[in-house]
Design a protein around this motif. Structure first.
Motif, PDB file in Angstrom:
ATOM      1  N   ARG A   1      38.241  41.738  42.589  1.00 40.54           N
ATOM      2  CA  ARG A   1      38.030  41.270  43.949  1.00 40.54           C
ATOM      3  C   ARG A   1      37.864  39.762  43.976  1.00 40.54           C
ATOM      4  O   ARG A   1      37.452  39.153  42.994  1.00 40.54           O
ATOM      5  CB  ARG A   1      36.806  41.928  44.583  1.00 40.54           C
ATOM      6  N   GLN A   2      38.195  39.195  45.119  1.00 43.87           N
ATOM      7  CA  GLN A   2      37.992  37.763  45.309  1.00 43.87           C
ATOM      8  C   GLN A   2      37.521  37.529  46.730  1.00 43.87           C
ATOM      9  O   GLN A   2      38.248  37.801  47.692  1.00 43.87           O
ATOM     10  CB  GLN A   2      39.254  36.969  45.019  1.00 43.87           C
ATOM     11  N   GLY A   3      36.287  37.053  46.821  1.00 40.87           N
ATOM     12  CA  GLY A   3      35.715  36.712  48.107  1.00 40.87           C
ATOM     13  C   GLY A   3      35.939  35.248  48.417  1.00 40.87           C
ATOM     14  O   GLY A   3      36.331  34.470  47.540  1.00 40.87           O
ATOM     15  N   PRO A   4      35.685  34.826  49.649  1.00 39.20           N
ATOM     16  CA  PRO A   4      35.887  33.428  50.050  1.00 39.20           C
ATOM     17  C   PRO A   4      35.100  32.474  49.160  1.00 39.20           C
ATOM     18  O   PRO A   4      33.882  32.618  48.999  1.00 39.20           O
ATOM     19  CB  PRO A   4      35.359  33.400  51.490  1.00 39.20           C
ATOM     20  N   GLY A   5      35.809  31.525  48.567  1.00 44.21           N
ATOM     21  CA  GLY A   5      35.162  30.527  47.733  1.00 44.21           C
ATOM     22  C   GLY A   5      34.645  31.040  46.406  1.00 44.21           C
ATOM     23  O   GLY A   5      33.879  30.351  45.727  1.00 44.21           O
ATOM     24  N   ARG A   6      35.059  32.232  46.033  1.00 43.76           N
ATOM     25  CA  ARG A   6      34.546  32.812  44.797  1.00 43.76           C
ATOM     26  C   ARG A   6      35.674  33.057  43.793  1.00 43.76           C
ATOM     27  O   ARG A   6      36.852  33.025  44.150  1.00 43.76           O
ATOM     28  CB  ARG A   6      33.821  34.123  45.106  1.00 43.76           C
ATOM     29  N   LYS A   7      35.292  33.314  42.570  1.00 40.26           N
ATOM     30  CA  LYS A   7      36.277  33.599  41.532  1.00 40.26           C
ATOM     31  C   LYS A   7      36.837  34.998  41.697  1.00 40.26           C
ATOM     32  O   LYS A   7      36.305  35.826  42.444  1.00 40.26           O
ATOM     33  CB  LYS A   7      35.629  33.459  40.153  1.00 40.26           C
ATOM     34  N   CYS A   8      37.915  35.236  40.972  1.00 33.63           N
ATOM     35  CA  CYS A   8      38.478  36.578  40.890  1.00 33.63           C
ATOM     36  C   CYS A   8      37.610  37.352  39.900  1.00 33.63           C
ATOM     37  O   CYS A   8      37.589  37.054  38.708  1.00 33.63           O
ATOM     38  CB  CYS A   8      39.924  36.509  40.408  1.00 33.63           C
ATOM     39  N   GLU A   9      36.902  38.332  40.404  1.00 36.41           N
ATOM     40  CA  GLU A   9      35.909  39.056  39.616  1.00 36.41           C
ATOM     41  C   GLU A   9      36.440  40.411  39.170  1.00 36.41           C
ATOM     42  O   GLU A   9      37.054  41.142  39.971  1.00 36.41           O
ATOM     43  CB  GLU A   9      34.643  39.256  40.460  1.00 36.41           C
ATOM     44  N   VAL A  10      36.183  40.750  37.931  1.00 37.94           N
ATOM     45  CA  VAL A  10      36.490  42.088  37.439  1.00 37.94           C
ATOM     46  C   VAL A  10      35.427  43.038  37.985  1.00 37.94           C
ATOM     47  O   VAL A  10      34.271  42.961  37.591  1.00 37.94           O
ATOM     48  CB  VAL A  10      36.509  42.141  35.905  1.00 37.94           C
ATOM     49  N   VAL A  11      35.804  43.894  38.894  1.00 42.10           N
ATOM     50  CA  VAL A  11      34.855  44.850  39.468  1.00 42.10           C
ATOM     51  C   VAL A  11      34.623  45.990  38.475  1.00 42.10           C
ATOM     52  O   VAL A  11      33.496  46.338  38.148  1.00 42.10           O
ATOM     53  CB  VAL A  11      35.378  45.408  40.798  1.00 42.10           C
ATOM     54  N   SER A  12      35.705  46.541  38.008  1.00 43.05           N
ATOM     55  CA  SER A  12      35.643  47.604  37.019  1.00 43.05           C
ATOM     56  C   SER A  12      36.982  47.682  36.310  1.00 43.05           C
ATOM     57  O   SER A  12      38.031  47.515  36.938  1.00 43.05           O
ATOM     58  CB  SER A  12      35.319  48.952  37.666  1.00 43.05           C
ATOM     59  N   ARG A  13      36.917  47.936  35.030  1.00 45.52           N
ATOM     60  CA  ARG A  13      38.143  47.985  34.245  1.00 45.52           C
ATOM     61  C   ARG A  13      38.000  49.074  33.195  1.00 45.52           C
ATOM     62  O   ARG A  13      36.943  49.221  32.573  1.00 45.52           O
ATOM     63  CB  ARG A  13      38.397  46.633  33.590  1.00 45.52           C
ATOM     64  N   THR A  14      39.104  49.799  33.008  1.00 44.90           N
ATOM     65  CA  THR A  14      39.106  50.840  31.995  1.00 44.90           C
ATOM     66  C   THR A  14      40.258  50.590  31.042  1.00 44.90           C
ATOM     67  O   THR A  14      41.294  50.026  31.425  1.00 44.90           O
ATOM     68  CB  THR A  14      39.192  52.239  32.638  1.00 44.90           C
ATOM     69  N   THR A  15      40.074  50.987  29.802  1.00 46.70           N
ATOM     70  CA  THR A  15      41.084  50.735  28.792  1.00 46.70           C
ATOM     71  C   THR A  15      41.766  52.044  28.383  1.00 46.70           C
ATOM     72  O   THR A  15      41.371  53.133  28.798  1.00 46.70           O
ATOM     73  CB  THR A  15      40.448  50.080  27.559  1.00 46.70           C
TER      74      THR A  15
END
Length: 123
Positions: free
Chosen positions: A37-51
């Motif tokens: 996710r990426q909110g206004p003025g924020r970094k692209c954040e890993v919310v959840s990731r599976t391998t």
């Protein structure tokens, strides 16, 4: 590879949403994939990731509230979001083989395959 997210929208704080992501040209099962996710003025954040070995991680800010899952026969993945907070407001992306770290921009990521994003607004 094409990914298409759906299910975003506006919700009041404390509410729930479920995002879906459909893929063509890519099988989620047995692969690395995740929600970002990426909110206004924020970094692209890993919310959840599976391998590929089914190891799943969640951002600390969503742990206990968000859950990812997949429907293997339909090749769909989901992000169930409960107890939503205003700070969860962002564009949410599904990505295949995306990065395991936060980055400057989801849209401009050079790693993996990304959907177009779906807006989630929590008020």
């Amino acid at each position: 590879v094409q990914l298409v997210e759906s299910g975003g929208g506006s919700v009041q704080a404390g509410g729930s949403l479920r995002l879906s992501c459909a893929a063509s040209g890519f099988r989620f099962d047995g692969s690395d994939w995740g929600w970002y996710r990426q909110g206004p003025g924020r970094k692209c954040e890993v919310v959840s990731r599976t391998t590929s070995d089914s190891s799943t991680n969640y951002a600390g800010s969503v742990k206990g509230r968000f859950t990812i899952s997949q429907d293997v026969p339909k090749n769909l993945v989901y992000l169930q979001m409960n107890d939503l907070k205003p700070e969860d407001t962002a564009v949410y992306y599904c990505a295949a083989e995306g990065p395991s770290w936060d980055s400057e921009s989801c849209v401009n990521s050079e790693i993996g395959y990304w959907g177009q994003g779906t807006q989630v607004t929590v008020s």
